[in-house]
Motif scaffolding. Sequence first.
Motif, PDB file in Angstrom:
ATOM      1  N   ALA A   1     -23.829 -38.981   2.768  1.00 54.23           N
ATOM      2  CA  ALA A   1     -25.165 -39.436   3.178  1.00 54.23           C
ATOM      3  C   ALA A   1     -26.178 -38.292   3.134  1.00 54.23           C
ATOM      4  O   ALA A   1     -27.339 -38.511   2.776  1.00 54.23           O
ATOM      5  N   LYS A   2     -25.750 -37.096   3.473  1.00 55.68           N
ATOM      6  CA  LYS A   2     -26.663 -35.946   3.461  1.00 55.68           C
ATOM      7  C   LYS A   2     -27.187 -35.691   2.041  1.00 55.68           C
ATOM      8  O   LYS A   2     -28.388 -35.485   1.842  1.00 55.68           O
ATOM      9  N   ASP A   3     -26.279 -35.724   1.065  1.00 55.10           N
ATOM     10  CA  ASP A   3     -26.687 -35.547  -0.333  1.00 55.10           C
ATOM     11  C   ASP A   3     -27.612 -36.683  -0.775  1.00 55.10           C
ATOM     12  O   ASP A   3     -28.618 -36.455  -1.455  1.00 55.10           O
TER      13      ASP A   3
ATOM     14  N   PRO B   1     -29.091 -34.628 -14.407  1.00 57.21           N
ATOM     15  CA  PRO B   1     -29.269 -33.174 -14.264  1.00 57.21           C
ATOM     16  C   PRO B   1     -30.161 -32.800 -13.062  1.00 57.21           C
ATOM     17  O   PRO B   1     -29.892 -31.813 -12.376  1.00 57.21           O
ATOM     18  N   LYS B   2     -31.191 -33.591 -12.817  1.00 55.09           N
ATOM     19  CA  LYS B   2     -32.056 -33.305 -11.674  1.00 55.09           C
ATOM     20  C   LYS B   2     -31.307 -33.531 -10.365  1.00 55.09           C
ATOM     21  O   LYS B   2     -31.416 -32.731  -9.429  1.00 55.09           O
ATOM     22  N   VAL B   3     -30.525 -34.595 -10.298  1.00 55.90           N
ATOM     23  CA  VAL B   3     -29.721 -34.860  -9.097  1.00 55.90           C
ATOM     24  C   VAL B   3     -28.740 -33.717  -8.873  1.00 55.90           C
ATOM     25  O   VAL B   3     -28.568 -33.256  -7.746  1.00 55.90           O
ATOM     26  N   LYS B   4     -28.127 -33.238  -9.960  1.00 47.05           N
ATOM     27  CA  LYS B   4     -27.188 -32.114  -9.851  1.00 47.05           C
ATOM     28  C   LYS B   4     -27.889 -30.896  -9.258  1.00 47.05           C
ATOM     29  O   LYS B   4     -27.344 -30.212  -8.388  1.00 47.05           O
TER      30      LYS B   4
ATOM     31  N   ILE C   1     -28.561 -31.525  -5.349  1.00 44.74           N
ATOM     32  CA  ILE C   1     -27.445 -31.542  -4.387  1.00 44.74           C
ATOM     33  C   ILE C   1     -26.369 -30.501  -4.681  1.00 44.74           C
ATOM     34  O   ILE C   1     -25.454 -30.339  -3.875  1.00 44.74           O
ATOM     35  N   ASP C   2     -26.455 -29.821  -5.822  1.00 47.12           N
ATOM     36  CA  ASP C   2     -25.516 -28.760  -6.172  1.00 47.12           C
ATOM     37  C   ASP C   2     -24.059 -29.217  -6.073  1.00 47.12           C
ATOM     38  O   ASP C   2     -23.240 -28.619  -5.371  1.00 47.12           O
ATOM     39  N   ARG C   3     -23.757 -30.296  -6.769  1.00 49.25           N
ATOM     40  CA  ARG C   3     -22.395 -30.837  -6.829  1.00 49.25           C
ATOM     41  C   ARG C   3     -21.971 -30.947  -8.285  1.00 49.25           C
ATOM     42  O   ARG C   3     -22.781 -30.830  -9.197  1.00 49.25           O
ATOM     43  N   SER C   4     -20.690 -31.232  -8.500  1.00 52.64           N
ATOM     44  CA  SER C   4     -20.176 -31.410  -9.858  1.00 52.64           C
ATOM     45  C   SER C   4     -20.763 -32.683 -10.470  1.00 52.64           C
ATOM     46  O   SER C   4     -21.181 -33.598  -9.745  1.00 52.64           O
ATOM     47  N   LEU C   5     -20.776 -32.736 -11.801  1.00 52.43           N
ATOM     48  CA  LEU C   5     -21.304 -33.927 -12.469  1.00 52.43           C
ATOM     49  C   LEU C   5     -20.554 -35.206 -12.091  1.00 52.43           C
ATOM     50  O   LEU C   5     -21.188 -36.235 -11.870  1.00 52.43           O
ATOM     51  N   PRO C   6     -19.212 -35.177 -11.980  1.00 52.11           N
ATOM     52  CA  PRO C   6     -18.542 -36.410 -11.531  1.00 52.11           C
ATOM     53  C   PRO C   6     -19.023 -36.873 -10.146  1.00 52.11           C
ATOM     54  O   PRO C   6     -19.242 -38.065  -9.926  1.00 52.11           O
ATOM     55  N   SER C   7     -19.251 -35.933  -9.240  1.00 50.71           N
ATOM     56  CA  SER C   7     -19.769 -36.281  -7.912  1.00 50.71           C
ATOM     57  C   SER C   7     -21.182 -36.834  -8.008  1.00 50.71           C
ATOM     58  O   SER C   7     -21.543 -37.795  -7.313  1.00 50.71           O
TER      59      SER C   7
ATOM     60  N   TYR D   1     -22.533 -38.420 -10.589  1.00 54.66           N
ATOM     61  CA  TYR D   1     -22.502 -39.768 -11.156  1.00 54.66           C
ATOM     62  C   TYR D   1     -21.968 -40.795 -10.164  1.00 54.66           C
ATOM     63  O   TYR D   1     -22.439 -41.936 -10.133  1.00 54.66           O
ATOM     64  N   ARG D   2     -21.005 -40.411  -9.335  1.00 56.05           N
ATOM     65  CA  ARG D   2     -20.511 -41.332  -8.304  1.00 56.05           C
ATOM     66  C   ARG D   2     -21.617 -41.668  -7.304  1.00 56.05           C
ATOM     67  O   ARG D   2     -21.782 -42.824  -6.909  1.00 56.05           O
ATOM     68  N   LEU D   3     -22.373 -40.662  -6.906  1.00 57.96           N
ATOM     69  CA  LEU D   3     -23.462 -40.886  -5.956  1.00 57.96           C
ATOM     70  C   LEU D   3     -24.571 -41.735  -6.585  1.00 57.96           C
ATOM     71  O   LEU D   3     -25.107 -42.649  -5.945  1.00 57.96           O
ATOM     72  N   ILE D   4     -24.882 -41.470  -7.838  1.00 54.70           N
ATOM     73  CA  ILE D   4     -25.873 -42.295  -8.541  1.00 54.70           C
ATOM     74  C   ILE D   4     -25.395 -43.746  -8.598  1.00 54.70           C
ATOM     75  O   ILE D   4     -26.178 -44.674  -8.349  1.00 54.70           O
ATOM     76  N   GLU D   5     -24.121 -43.962  -8.895  1.00 52.27           N
ATOM     77  CA  GLU D   5     -23.568 -45.327  -8.930  1.00 52.27           C
ATOM     78  C   GLU D   5     -23.711 -46.003  -7.574  1.00 52.27           C
ATOM     79  O   GLU D   5     -24.060 -47.187  -7.496  1.00 52.27           O
TER      80      GLU D   5
END
Length: 102
Positions: free
Chosen positions: A35-37, A54-57, A60-66, A68-72
Motif C-alpha cells: 500500500a505504501k508503494d 519505467p516511471k513507476v519503477k 517506488i524503486d522496486r524490481s520490474l516484476p514488482s 508490473y504486479r503493482l500496476i496490475e
Amino acid sequence: MGIIETAKQSIYTFDQILKLQREVSQQIQSLGNRAKDAQLIVNHLYKHPLVDAPKVKTLIDRSLPSVYRLIEDLERMEILVEQTGNKRGKQYAFQRYIDLFK
C-alpha cells in the motif's frame, strides 16, 4: 453570472477530487505491505495523471516484476487504465481523476 457558475463548478470538482482521494486511499489499503508503494504512485498521479512502468519503477524503486504486479493491481482496482493497447511501452492513465475535469 459566469463567474458564479465557474466558482460553483470549481467547488464541485474540488469536492469530487476529495471524494476520489478517500476512495482510492481505502482501495489501496487492501494491498497490505504494498500500500505504501501504491500511495507513492497515486500521489504522483494527482500531479501527472499519465504514467508508464519505467516511471513507476523510479517512483517506488522496486524490481520490474514488482512494478508490473503493482500496476496490475491498480488496473484491477480501476485506478490505472491502460491507454495504448500495446504489448510494450504501455501508458496508463488515472482515468477517474482525468474524468473529473471534463
